[in-house]
Scaffold this motif. Structure first.
Motif, PDB file in Angstrom:
ATOM      1  N   GLY A  53       0.809  -1.206   0.000  1.00 64.82           N
ATOM      2  CA  GLY A  53       0.000   0.000   0.000  1.00 64.82           C
ATOM      3  C   GLY A  53       0.838   1.248   0.000  1.00 64.82           C
ATOM      4  N   LEU A  54       0.173   2.363   0.183  1.00 64.44           N
ATOM      5  CA  LEU A  54       0.806   3.675   0.242  1.00 64.44           C
ATOM      6  C   LEU A  54       0.540   4.267   1.613  1.00 64.44           C
ATOM      7  N   ALA A  55       1.590   4.711   2.288  1.00 61.18           N
ATOM      8  CA  ALA A  55       1.445   5.368   3.580  1.00 61.18           C
ATOM      9  C   ALA A  55       1.608   6.869   3.367  1.00 61.18           C
ATOM     10  N   ARG A  56       0.693   7.631   3.961  1.00 58.81           N
ATOM     11  CA  ARG A  56       0.731   9.090   3.822  1.00 58.81           C
ATOM     12  C   ARG A  56       0.840   9.717   5.207  1.00 58.81           C
ATOM     13  N   ILE A  57       1.817  10.602   5.327  1.00 57.23           N
ATOM     14  CA  ILE A  57       1.962  11.373   6.557  1.00 57.23           C
ATOM     15  C   ILE A  57       1.209  12.674   6.347  1.00 57.23           C
ATOM     16  N   ALA A  58       0.168  12.883   7.145  1.00 58.59           N
ATOM     17  CA  ALA A  58      -0.675  14.068   6.977  1.00 58.59           C
ATOM     18  C   ALA A  58      -0.875  14.738   8.330  1.00 58.59           C
ATOM     19  N   GLY A  59      -0.063  15.736   8.633  1.00 54.83           N
ATOM     20  CA  GLY A  59      -0.202  16.458   9.894  1.00 54.83           C
ATOM     21  C   GLY A  59       0.057  15.562  11.085  1.00 54.83           C
ATOM     22  N   ASP A  60      -0.981  15.246  11.840  1.00 51.78           N
ATOM     23  CA  ASP A  60      -0.832  14.401  13.022  1.00 51.78           C
ATOM     24  C   ASP A  60      -1.374  12.998  12.800  1.00 51.78           C
ATOM     25  N   ARG A  61      -1.487  12.580  11.542  1.00 51.34           N
ATOM     26  CA  ARG A  61      -2.037  11.268  11.215  1.00 51.34           C
ATOM     27  C   ARG A  61      -1.125  10.524  10.238  1.00 51.34           C
ATOM     28  N   LEU A  62      -1.147   9.215  10.357  1.00 53.56           N
ATOM     29  CA  LEU A  62      -0.509   8.334   9.386  1.00 53.56           C
ATOM     30  C   LEU A  62      -1.624   7.505   8.775  1.00 53.56           C
ATOM     31  N   ASP A  63      -1.821   7.649   7.476  1.00 49.90           N
ATOM     32  CA  ASP A  63      -2.872   6.928   6.765  1.00 49.90           C
ATOM     33  C   ASP A  63      -2.252   5.901   5.838  1.00 49.90           C
ATOM     34  N   TRP A  64      -2.869   4.722   5.761  1.00 46.52           N
ATOM     35  CA  TRP A  64      -2.401   3.668   4.862  1.00 46.52           C
ATOM     36  C   TRP A  64      -3.521   3.351   3.876  1.00 46.52           C
ATOM     37  N   PHE A  65      -3.180   3.380   2.591  1.00 45.45           N
ATOM     38  CA  PHE A  65      -4.122   3.086   1.508  1.00 45.45           C
ATOM     39  C   PHE A  65      -3.642   1.862   0.747  1.00 45.45           C
ATOM     40  N   SER A  66      -4.549   1.014   0.334  1.00 44.36           N
ATOM     41  CA  SER A  66      -4.210  -0.127  -0.511  1.00 44.36           C
ATOM     42  C   SER A  66      -3.763   0.382  -1.874  1.00 44.36           C
ATOM     43  N   VAL A  67      -2.792  -0.297  -2.472  1.00 48.16           N
ATOM     44  CA  VAL A  67      -2.300   0.118  -3.790  1.00 48.16           C
ATOM     45  C   VAL A  67      -3.380  -0.049  -4.846  1.00 48.16           C
ATOM     46  N   VAL A  68      -4.090  -1.150  -4.793  1.00 45.90           N
ATOM     47  CA  VAL A  68      -5.158  -1.390  -5.762  1.00 45.90           C
ATOM     48  C   VAL A  68      -6.507  -1.287  -5.080  1.00 45.90           C
ATOM     49  N   GLY A  69      -7.502  -0.951  -5.852  1.00 42.92           N
ATOM     50  CA  GLY A  69      -8.846  -0.840  -5.319  1.00 42.92           C
ATOM     51  C   GLY A  69      -9.404   0.546  -5.576  1.00 42.92           C
ATOM     52  N   PRO A  70     -10.705   0.658  -5.533  1.00 45.16           N
ATOM     53  CA  PRO A  70     -11.331   1.928  -5.873  1.00 45.16           C
ATOM     54  C   PRO A  70     -11.426   2.918  -4.716  1.00 45.16           C
ATOM     55  N   SER A  71     -11.182   2.487  -3.483  1.00 49.83           N
ATOM     56  CA  SER A  71     -11.429   3.332  -2.319  1.00 49.83           C
ATOM     57  C   SER A  71     -10.471   4.512  -2.240  1.00 49.83           C
ATOM     58  N   LEU A  72     -11.017   5.665  -1.918  1.00 46.98           N
ATOM     59  CA  LEU A  72     -10.216   6.859  -1.696  1.00 46.98           C
ATOM     60  C   LEU A  72     -10.026   7.118  -0.204  1.00 46.98           C
ATOM     61  N   ARG A  73     -10.561   6.238   0.637  1.00 49.98           N
ATOM     62  CA  ARG A  73     -10.405   6.344   2.079  1.00 49.98           C
ATOM     63  C   ARG A  73      -9.294   5.414   2.547  1.00 49.98           C
ATOM     64  N   PRO A  74      -8.597   5.805   3.605  1.00 51.89           N
ATOM     65  CA  PRO A  74      -7.515   4.942   4.095  1.00 51.89           C
ATOM     66  C   PRO A  74      -8.040   3.635   4.668  1.00 51.89           C
ATOM     67  N   GLY A  75      -7.303   2.565   4.433  1.00 50.95           N
ATOM     68  CA  GLY A  75      -7.643   1.277   5.015  1.00 50.95           C
ATOM     69  C   GLY A  75      -7.301   1.235   6.493  1.00 50.95           C
ATOM     70  N   HIS A  76      -6.256   1.956   6.889  1.00 53.65           N
ATOM     71  CA  HIS A  76      -5.837   2.079   8.284  1.00 53.65           C
ATOM     72  C   HIS A  76      -5.438   3.524   8.502  1.00 53.65           C
ATOM     73  N   SER A  77      -5.718   4.041   9.683  1.00 53.19           N
ATOM     74  CA  SER A  77      -5.367   5.410  10.013  1.00 53.19           C
ATOM     75  C   SER A  77      -5.007   5.473  11.491  1.00 53.19           C
TER      76      SER A  77
END
Length: 142
Positions: A53-77
């Motif tokens: 997946g892709l991990a994004r550092i956003a301010g005070d959060r770490l969000d993890w998104f699946s590489v494939v799939g249609p969702s624009l929401r993080p799978g884990h946050s």
């Protein structure tokens, strides 16, 4: 309709679907990053199966998104002050998509335990972000 015309139509539709898929993946990645740091990272949540997946550092959060799939929401946050990362160790088995020198780190938060696999440079940036103090958080501590 002749057989050649049918084959041409099928090939055009298949090519259009392929191009649309590539464009969607590119647009999704651009949307997910939103101008914030983004890194390739795999996660395992207890089943010992790695999901890239892709991990994004956003301010005070770490969000993890699946590489494939249609969702624009993080799978884990995770919220920064709830994260606890252990010491990095060499990754036992290779995870497709990650470099051969990838490291694995055990993490804990209030809601779950997990393992993250990422490149050494990505781990360094994640650790630096985690250990730095967010704006306005304990600003009077010397």
């Amino acid at each position: 309709m002749t057989p050649i015309a049918t084959i041409e139509l099928v090939l055009v539709v298949a090519l259009a679907l392929l191009v649309a898929s590539i464009v969607y993946v590119w647009l999704r990645r651009r949307y997910i990053s939103g101008g914030k740091p983004l890194m390739l990272c795999a996660i395992s949540t207890g089943d010992r199966r790695w999901r890239l997946g892709l991990a994004r550092i956003a301010g005070d959060r770490l969000d993890w998104f699946s590489v494939v799939g249609p969702s624009l929401r993080p799978g884990h946050s995770w919220i920064r002050h709830d994260l606890d990362l252990g010491a990095p160790r060499r990754l036992g088995e290779a995870v497709p998509g990650l470099p051969s020198d990838a490291v694995c780190v055990t993490g804990r938060s209030r809601s779950e335990d997990y393992e993250l696999a990422l490149s050494p440079a990505a781990y360094t940036s994640l650790r630096a972000w985690l250990e730095s103090s967010p704006p306005g958080f304990n600003v009077n501590v010397a």
